[in-house]
Design an enzyme around this catalytic site. Structure first.
Site, short mmCIF file in Angstrom:
data_model
loop_
_atom_site.label_atom_id
_atom_site.label_comp_id
_atom_site.label_asym_id
_atom_site.label_seq_id
_atom_site.Cartn_x
_atom_site.Cartn_y
_atom_site.Cartn_z
CG ASP A 109 -11.54 0.79 -24.91
OD1 ASP A 109 -11.26 1.98 -24.72
OD2 ASP A 109 -11.33 -0.11 -24.08
CG ASP A 133 -16.06 2.48 -21.43
OD1 ASP A 133 -14.89 2.45 -21.81
OD2 ASP A 133 -16.45 1.97 -20.35
CE LYS A 176 -30.38 -1.16 -30.14
NZ LYS A 176 -30.10 -1.75 -31.46
CE1 TYR A 202 -20.85 2.13 -18.29
CE2 TYR A 202 -18.85 3.44 -18.35
CZ TYR A 202 -19.61 2.39 -18.83
OH TYR A 202 -19.12 1.59 -19.84
CG ASP A 252 -27.42 -1.94 -33.43
OD1 ASP A 252 -27.54 -0.71 -33.61
OD2 ASP A 252 -28.40 -2.72 -33.50
#
Ligand code: NAD
Length: 359
Positions: free
Chosen positions: A253, A249, A192, A141, A225
């Site tokens: 959520d 993020d 990852k 970000y 994942d």
């Protein structure tokens, strides 16, 4: 020594829910020996209206001079036409940046009494108690280069850069391990590493930090994942999840929906020097000024403050216990009451929690 709290009610239901959190502070001060004082300051639309800025200098100075910050919520349609730097949200982003709040904590706790509010099966979510620790001021970000550019052949391309330094990973890792010491002592680091070198590096740094400083904590690693799948398949396997800005993020959520109710979720944003506590929801203009809002997310944010900033885990337990008893006694604000069941107002919910702070 008296602890100093900066209280920033903000806009919309912010003023109503913070009022109930202050009742809890008063009860802890008067009945449970918490040495605490607080001062209110303006932020968001209220800051713009009264001081010409969504983050007045005095507010920032007060926050810097306090042991912790309690925030309600900012925003509302009234301020939407303003230029971006004057909008309420600029005040919120501004205070996070100014205080360098790099660690975002979002606990996801399913209250047994509210189990019907989730879309998942009761046996899957009963007992879920997860803390997502998300890196908040770096990663993809913020990484450079970034942007959308036009190439020589006329094609365009979009670029973002995923980058983490050793110190950025170490400082968020420390926060996660230290939080785990106050919980079940397990950290799952999500990355990852099989594809992205940056998160391969993340895994190396977290592993080294664990070996050198936190070997009392159980550390596991999981690809993002798989983590997304496991959160739905078997969320109870997680205690603390630590992860990068973007993965955090998305996963936090996803995890918040295990509980089914936005009015129940507290959060904390923490840096090396400062910390700010706030419900995850916004200013809810649709119900503002009607004494209808659920103040429990804000009251649970006070519990987080007691645990992480004020070194009073005993009182954090007490506040969380009172919220639990309120729910067991069937007391519900409108957002929690199923199909026409009777419900209480925001202020009555605050009173009900305070009444149950005793053992
Ligand atoms: P919201 O979270 O304010 O409201 C979404 C829905 O949830 C609404 O129907 C609202 O009534 C309900 N709700 C939220 N909190 C509740 C509570 N405690 N009790 C009962 N019901 C509750 O999100 P939105 O409507 O998308 O945004 C409204 C304003 O809030 C916007 O200006 C937005 O920018 C701002 N916002 C601020 C923050 C913050 O201050 N941290 C976060 C998100 C949104």
């Amino acid at each position: 020594m008296t602890l100093k709290i900066a209280v920033l009610p903000g806009d919309g239901i912010g003023t109503e829910i913070v009022r109930e959190a202050l009742k809890v502070f008063e009860a802890l001060r008067d009945r449970h020996g918490l040495e605490i004082s607080w001062q209110e300051a303006l932020i968001g639309g209220a800051g713009f209206d009264e001081a010409g800025s969504p983050l007045p200098e005095e507010t920032l100075a007060l926050a810097r001079d306090s042991d912790a910050v309690l925030l309600g919520a900012v925003g509302g349609p009234k301020w939407e036409p303003l230029d971006k730097p004057l909008r309420p949200e600029a005040g919120l982003l501004g205070i996070r940046a100014e205080l360098e709040l790099f660690a975002n904590y979002r606990p996801v706790k399913v209250h047994r009494q509210l189990i019907g509010a989730s879309t998942l099966k009761p046996e899957v979510i009963d007992g879920v108690d997860i803390l997502v620790v998300r890196e908040l001021v770096s990663g993809i970000y913020f990484g450079q280069p970034r942007g959308i550019e036009t190439l020589a052949d006329g094609q365009q391309r979009g670029i973002n850069t995923l980058v983490y330094t050793t110190s950025e990973i170490e400082r968020i890792g420390r926060k996660a391990f230290e939080a785990a010491r106050l919980r079940s002592g397990r950290v799952c680091s999500v990355d990852k590493a099989n594809v992205l070198e940056c998160t391969e590096f993340w895994r190396q740094v977290v592993t080294k930090l664990h070996q050198e400083e936190y070997s009392d904590i159980e550390l596991s690693h999981m690809y993002v994942d798989n983590a997304a799948m496991q959160l739905i398949r078997n969320p109870k396997q997680f205690d603390v999840i630590v992860t990068t800005n973007m993965f955090g993020d998305i996963l936090s959520d996803e995890a918040s929906m295990l509980t089914g109710s936005i009015g129940m979720l507290p959060s904390a944003s923490i840096g090396e020097k400062y910390a700010m506590y706030e419900p995850i929801h916004g200013s809810a203009p649709d119900i503002a000024g009607q004494n209808l809002a659920n103040p429990l997310a804000t009251i649970l944010s006070v519990a987080m403050m007691l645990r992480f900033s004020l070194n009073r885990p005993d009182l954090a337990d007490r506040v969380e216990g009172a919220v639990d008893r309120v729910l067991s006694d069937g007391i519900r604000t409108a957002d929690l009451a199923a199909g026409g069941a009777s419900c209480v107002s925001c202020s009555e919910m605050g009173d009900a929690v305070c009444d149950r702070l005793e053992d």
